[in-house]
Design a protein around this motif. Sequence first.
Motif, PDB file in Angstrom:
ATOM      1  N   SER B 235     106.669 -41.698 -50.173  1.00 48.69           N
ATOM      2  CA  SER B 235     107.031 -43.099 -50.305  1.00 48.69           C
ATOM      3  C   SER B 235     105.784 -43.864 -50.722  1.00 48.69           C
ATOM      4  O   SER B 235     104.675 -43.559 -50.279  1.00 48.69           O
ATOM      5  CB  SER B 235     107.591 -43.620 -48.981  1.00 48.69           C
ATOM      6  OG  SER B 235     106.712 -44.529 -48.390  1.00 48.69           O
ATOM      7  N   THR B 236     105.949 -44.799 -51.587  1.00 47.25           N
ATOM      8  CA  THR B 236     104.792 -45.533 -52.107  1.00 47.25           C
ATOM      9  C   THR B 236     104.586 -46.842 -51.345  1.00 47.25           C
ATOM     10  O   THR B 236     104.087 -47.811 -51.885  1.00 47.25           O
ATOM     11  CB  THR B 236     104.994 -45.846 -53.600  1.00 47.25           C
ATOM     12  OG1 THR B 236     106.315 -46.337 -53.780  1.00 47.25           O
ATOM     13  CG2 THR B 236     104.789 -44.625 -54.457  1.00 47.25           C
ATOM     14  N   ASP B 237     104.957 -46.857 -50.073  1.00 47.77           N
ATOM     15  CA  ASP B 237     104.869 -48.121 -49.340  1.00 47.77           C
ATOM     16  C   ASP B 237     103.476 -48.398 -48.771  1.00 47.77           C
ATOM     17  O   ASP B 237     103.234 -49.449 -48.183  1.00 47.77           O
ATOM     18  CB  ASP B 237     105.909 -48.154 -48.213  1.00 47.77           C
ATOM     19  CG  ASP B 237     105.673 -47.048 -47.201  1.00 47.77           C
ATOM     20  OD1 ASP B 237     104.727 -46.264 -47.416  1.00 47.77           O
ATOM     21  OD2 ASP B 237     106.422 -46.962 -46.217  1.00 47.77           O
ATOM     22  N   GLY B 238     102.552 -47.471 -48.915  1.00 46.35           N
ATOM     23  CA  GLY B 238     101.177 -47.748 -48.476  1.00 46.35           C
ATOM     24  C   GLY B 238     100.957 -47.574 -46.995  1.00 46.35           C
ATOM     25  O   GLY B 238      99.928 -48.009 -46.463  1.00 46.35           O
ATOM     26  N   THR B 239     101.896 -46.911 -46.312  1.00 47.12           N
ATOM     27  CA  THR B 239     101.695 -46.717 -44.871  1.00 47.12           C
ATOM     28  C   THR B 239     100.462 -45.852 -44.595  1.00 47.12           C
ATOM     29  O   THR B 239      99.737 -46.075 -43.628  1.00 47.12           O
ATOM     30  CB  THR B 239     102.929 -46.046 -44.252  1.00 47.12           C
ATOM     31  OG1 THR B 239     104.075 -46.781 -44.651  1.00 47.12           O
ATOM     32  CG2 THR B 239     102.824 -46.019 -42.741  1.00 47.12           C
ATOM     33  N   ILE B 240     100.237 -44.853 -45.480  1.00 45.98           N
ATOM     34  CA  ILE B 240      99.079 -43.974 -45.268  1.00 45.98           C
ATOM     35  C   ILE B 240      97.799 -44.796 -45.212  1.00 45.98           C
ATOM     36  O   ILE B 240      96.929 -44.571 -44.384  1.00 45.98           O
ATOM     37  CB  ILE B 240      98.991 -42.920 -46.397  1.00 45.98           C
ATOM     38  CG1 ILE B 240     100.153 -41.938 -46.280  1.00 45.98           C
ATOM     39  CG2 ILE B 240      97.662 -42.182 -46.312  1.00 45.98           C
ATOM     40  CD1 ILE B 240     100.019 -40.737 -47.177  1.00 45.98           C
ATOM     41  N   GLU B 241      97.705 -45.786 -46.098  1.00 46.57           N
ATOM     42  CA  GLU B 241      96.492 -46.589 -46.120  1.00 46.57           C
ATOM     43  C   GLU B 241      96.316 -47.345 -44.804  1.00 46.57           C
ATOM     44  O   GLU B 241      95.240 -47.359 -44.219  1.00 46.57           O
ATOM     45  CB  GLU B 241      96.523 -47.568 -47.297  1.00 46.57           C
ATOM     46  CG  GLU B 241      95.285 -48.449 -47.323  1.00 46.57           C
ATOM     47  CD  GLU B 241      95.023 -49.091 -48.667  1.00 46.57           C
ATOM     48  OE1 GLU B 241      95.797 -48.824 -49.613  1.00 46.57           O
ATOM     49  OE2 GLU B 241      94.060 -49.854 -48.758  1.00 46.57           O
ATOM     50  N   ALA B 242      97.428 -47.952 -44.327  1.00 44.52           N
ATOM     51  CA  ALA B 242      97.342 -48.687 -43.057  1.00 44.52           C
ATOM     52  C   ALA B 242      96.895 -47.748 -41.935  1.00 44.52           C
ATOM     53  O   ALA B 242      96.047 -48.092 -41.116  1.00 44.52           O
ATOM     54  CB  ALA B 242      98.707 -49.293 -42.730  1.00 44.52           C
ATOM     55  N   LEU B 243      97.465 -46.516 -41.929  1.00 48.24           N
ATOM     56  CA  LEU B 243      97.086 -45.561 -40.892  1.00 48.24           C
ATOM     57  C   LEU B 243      95.634 -45.123 -41.058  1.00 48.24           C
ATOM     58  O   LEU B 243      94.916 -44.888 -40.086  1.00 48.24           O
ATOM     59  CB  LEU B 243      98.022 -44.344 -40.949  1.00 48.24           C
ATOM     60  CG  LEU B 243      99.464 -44.627 -40.540  1.00 48.24           C
ATOM     61  CD1 LEU B 243     100.338 -43.417 -40.798  1.00 48.24           C
ATOM     62  CD2 LEU B 243      99.523 -45.021 -39.074  1.00 48.24           C
ATOM     63  N   GLY B 244      95.190 -45.027 -42.304  1.00 44.17           N
ATOM     64  CA  GLY B 244      93.804 -44.651 -42.571  1.00 44.17           C
ATOM     65  C   GLY B 244      92.830 -45.653 -41.983  1.00 44.17           C
ATOM     66  O   GLY B 244      91.830 -45.290 -41.353  1.00 44.17           O
ATOM     67  N   TRP B 245      93.136 -46.923 -42.157  1.00 46.74           N
ATOM     68  CA  TRP B 245      92.238 -47.939 -41.576  1.00 46.74           C
ATOM     69  C   TRP B 245      92.275 -47.877 -40.054  1.00 46.74           C
ATOM     70  O   TRP B 245      91.261 -48.079 -39.388  1.00 46.74           O
ATOM     71  CB  TRP B 245      92.628 -49.338 -42.067  1.00 46.74           C
ATOM     72  CG  TRP B 245      92.367 -49.541 -43.525  1.00 46.74           C
ATOM     73  CD1 TRP B 245      93.244 -49.978 -44.462  1.00 46.74           C
ATOM     74  CD2 TRP B 245      91.137 -49.288 -44.228  1.00 46.74           C
ATOM     75  NE1 TRP B 245      92.644 -50.015 -45.699  1.00 46.74           N
ATOM     76  CE2 TRP B 245      91.356 -49.594 -45.579  1.00 46.74           C
ATOM     77  CE3 TRP B 245      89.873 -48.828 -43.846  1.00 46.74           C
ATOM     78  CZ2 TRP B 245      90.379 -49.464 -46.569  1.00 46.74           C
ATOM     79  CZ3 TRP B 245      88.889 -48.690 -44.816  1.00 46.74           C
ATOM     80  CH2 TRP B 245      89.134 -49.002 -46.156  1.00 46.74           C
ATOM     81  N   LEU B 246      93.476 -47.583 -39.514  1.00 46.09           N
ATOM     82  CA  LEU B 246      93.562 -47.451 -38.051  1.00 46.09           C
ATOM     83  C   LEU B 246      92.690 -46.286 -37.579  1.00 46.09           C
ATOM     84  O   LEU B 246      92.076 -46.340 -36.505  1.00 46.09           O
ATOM     85  CB  LEU B 246      95.006 -47.211 -37.632  1.00 46.09           C
ATOM     86  CG  LEU B 246      95.737 -48.423 -37.077  1.00 46.09           C
ATOM     87  CD1 LEU B 246      97.132 -48.050 -36.660  1.00 46.09           C
ATOM     88  CD2 LEU B 246      94.978 -49.031 -35.902  1.00 46.09           C
ATOM     89  N   ALA B 247      92.630 -45.227 -38.402  1.00 48.44           N
ATOM     90  CA  ALA B 247      91.784 -44.087 -38.041  1.00 48.44           C
ATOM     91  C   ALA B 247      90.322 -44.516 -37.983  1.00 48.44           C
ATOM     92  O   ALA B 247      89.574 -44.117 -37.082  1.00 48.44           O
ATOM     93  CB  ALA B 247      91.973 -42.955 -39.046  1.00 48.44           C
TER      94      ALA B 247
END
Lengths: 516, 327
Positions: B235-247
């Motif tokens: 999915s191209t919703d950018g959730t990975i990026e949000a989780l990456g910053w949380l990491a």
Amino acid sequence: MAEEFAVRMVNITKTFGHVVANDKVYLELRRGEILSLLGENGSGKTTLMNMLSGIYFPDEGQIYINGREVTIASPHDAYALGIGMVHQHFKLVDVLTAAENIALGLPGGVVVDRKGIAEKVRQICDRYGFSVDPDKKIYDMSVSEKQTLEIVKTLYRGAEILILDEPTAVLTPQETKKLFDVMRNMRADGKSIIIITHKLAEVLEISDRVTVLRKGEYIGDMDTAKADARALTDMMVGRTVTLNIQRDEPVNVQRRLEIRNLTVKDSDGVTRLDDINLDVYAGEILGVAGISGCGQKELLEAIAGLQTAVSGSSVKYRPTGPDGPAEELLGLGPRAVSDRGIRLAFVPEDRLGMGLVANMDLVDNMMLKEYRSGKSPIVERRHPSEMAREIVRELEVVTPGIDTPVRKLSGGNVQKILVGREIAMNPTVLMSAYAVRGLDINTSYTIYRLLGEQKKAGVAVIYVGEDLDVLLQLCDRIAVLCGGRLNGVLDGRTATKEEVGYLMTTLQADRKEASA
Amino acid sequence: MTQLISLLTSAVVFGTVILYGAVGEIITEKSGNLNLGVPGIMFLGGIAGLAAAFFYELHAAEPVGAIGLALSFLAAIAASALGGLIYAFLTITLRANQNVTGLTLTIFGAGLANLFGGSLNALAGGVGQISVAVTSRAYRAYIPALAGMGRVGQLLFSFGFMAYLAIAIALLASWFLNRSRVGLNLRAVGEDPATADAAGISVTRYKYLATCAGAAVSGLGGLYYVMDYIKGTWSTDGTIEALGWLAVALVIFATWRPARAIWSAYLFGVLYWAYNYIAGLSRATIELFKMLPYVVTILVLVAVSMRRSKEAQPPKSLGLSYFREER
């Protein structure tokens, strides 16, 4: 027959950019002796030793260890050859324990063998008379403990040749005595030791031989038994050179700054300035001499309001002479000082760090000093532009234009801009630190002339310098700092180079000396 | 009670993603490299794993889950280590600014992954949604007998193997940094490279290896997200990026300790999902609740700074490049 020399360094040259740090230097260290490496700051002692310990790589020259020519390309190579160096700034990791620091970089099992290390450390300690707690973290250690650990670390790694870079600079007299005892124990055990120092008393006390460097050049070596403080000072500072700096007789001299009981401690609690009592007069140039790091920086910064002094310290500013009103400078801070109309000009040692902003052009750098003038929210660039143009013209600054970033200019031109800006504020006190460092002859003379003119204009000028010839021929009085203490104030017209050099390196018993 | 179990299990799944990211980043940061490219690297790991599984399932007549799993796992590690290598080359060899390089890597990873993710979706045809069902099922497999043991079983044993692998890697990293000789040297490099250098440690080699190994671990977070969290889709919703910053935030919250990152990650998960289990929240309040992990991170940062504890600090030379002959 075993080779007599543990170390021979032949014809060593090392340059950093245009600066020649070592110029064809020789050094010989016999087995089982303590050699002093003596010289003023900037004479290239540490650079030379860094090449022996693999931090730097020489441009030219040969290094022989136990008679065999070697290439030392990294600290690792140095350890393999049995060379260990204790740096002036300790190479210890704060958050690790003593044992962990010792284990760093050593081969061994997957897991750090803390018990084994502790055991071996104890053996070394017993053998030479150290005391080290292997489980103590570095940040809990005193300076002396850290140094001891550094020495133990090099011994742990099997060093036969030890280099100590100004080991006593951070020690109390008692700690120094303990260190020297340990050094003698190590010598008795057959270790060869080089101690870098600029303190003559220590050279004479601890070493068997002494090698002297001056301005990156090898001056000579001699047996300590045949040396005395005078002869060594001569070798260290060299003959007097006549410079023809114009020095007018001071006129209309009056006391402007009264420095009383000034004591400054750094963030580690180490005393950097110890109970300084000194007067600074309007209409004269006060020179400040000393081995680098003996409190010059702290002195100027305390006056400028950039250092916090210990309570009880006082710097009184008297704009109209000794009988006029006085203002306490300490505790004010740079902005409060200028708010009170005190025009304190400061040419710091770190020109592009503290003095100017490297990426900004000439005009913007002029504006740094008057950023609060004017009411409009839009900056007014006309006046600073004129000022920049005037400085460029008057001081013959070589620059493509006033909108050139100052980092693109040469060191001399940068310094002219900085000095020009500080003088343009019509100071009453002008402080400069190493104002001619790295400058060519002509620019240096321009700076001397400017300082002389300021003196004539009734400014109290403080000149922190490292070249004794300049200090003696430019300044009216010379205050000599030694280890953060005022070690004497000399008349610039009658003092000799040897006198200054002696006061720089040998702490006088009576250090309560007030200003002359 | 069922609600609580449900919250906790979703917190574990959520926490596992950021636990990988954070443990990888801790290893990297311990070498003195502040790699803000974690989200980008997680993107790379995710898309590489997905692509490997997709092409395997596309070409194999009868795809086997275990093979798809192995292929995608290796692809994810390789791609994210490569991302780390880009960062390492720029910051260590060329001494580029670490912050700028890291942020650029994040943008690069996100762009690249979405480009290929979109292409894969197009390749998949049909509804325009890629799905690697067989491989994803292998990732999510658990032992039914254990998971069936009531609530405890559900809470402890109902996850795919990567949830347990994350804990194992975090514990291993903790042991490595604190007990092993190489870990000790690595910490010295991050604290004080000049000292490490003088002790004969190759600063450049340690930085390179730690950055690449750290990136490989971080990238597994992306893989887990793709294969387990969203069940083998893209999915191209950018959730990975949000989780990456949380990491990245989790690294600070855990004060650079991998073991502490384990429970902190799950705590972040609980905080993140809490809104689902509190009745009567409006849309606006939900967004406020989602902020919680970031807020507690800021609070921890403030507390750590105020306590001036010597231990809970970032590596001293974090963000700085090292050049031996500098003076």
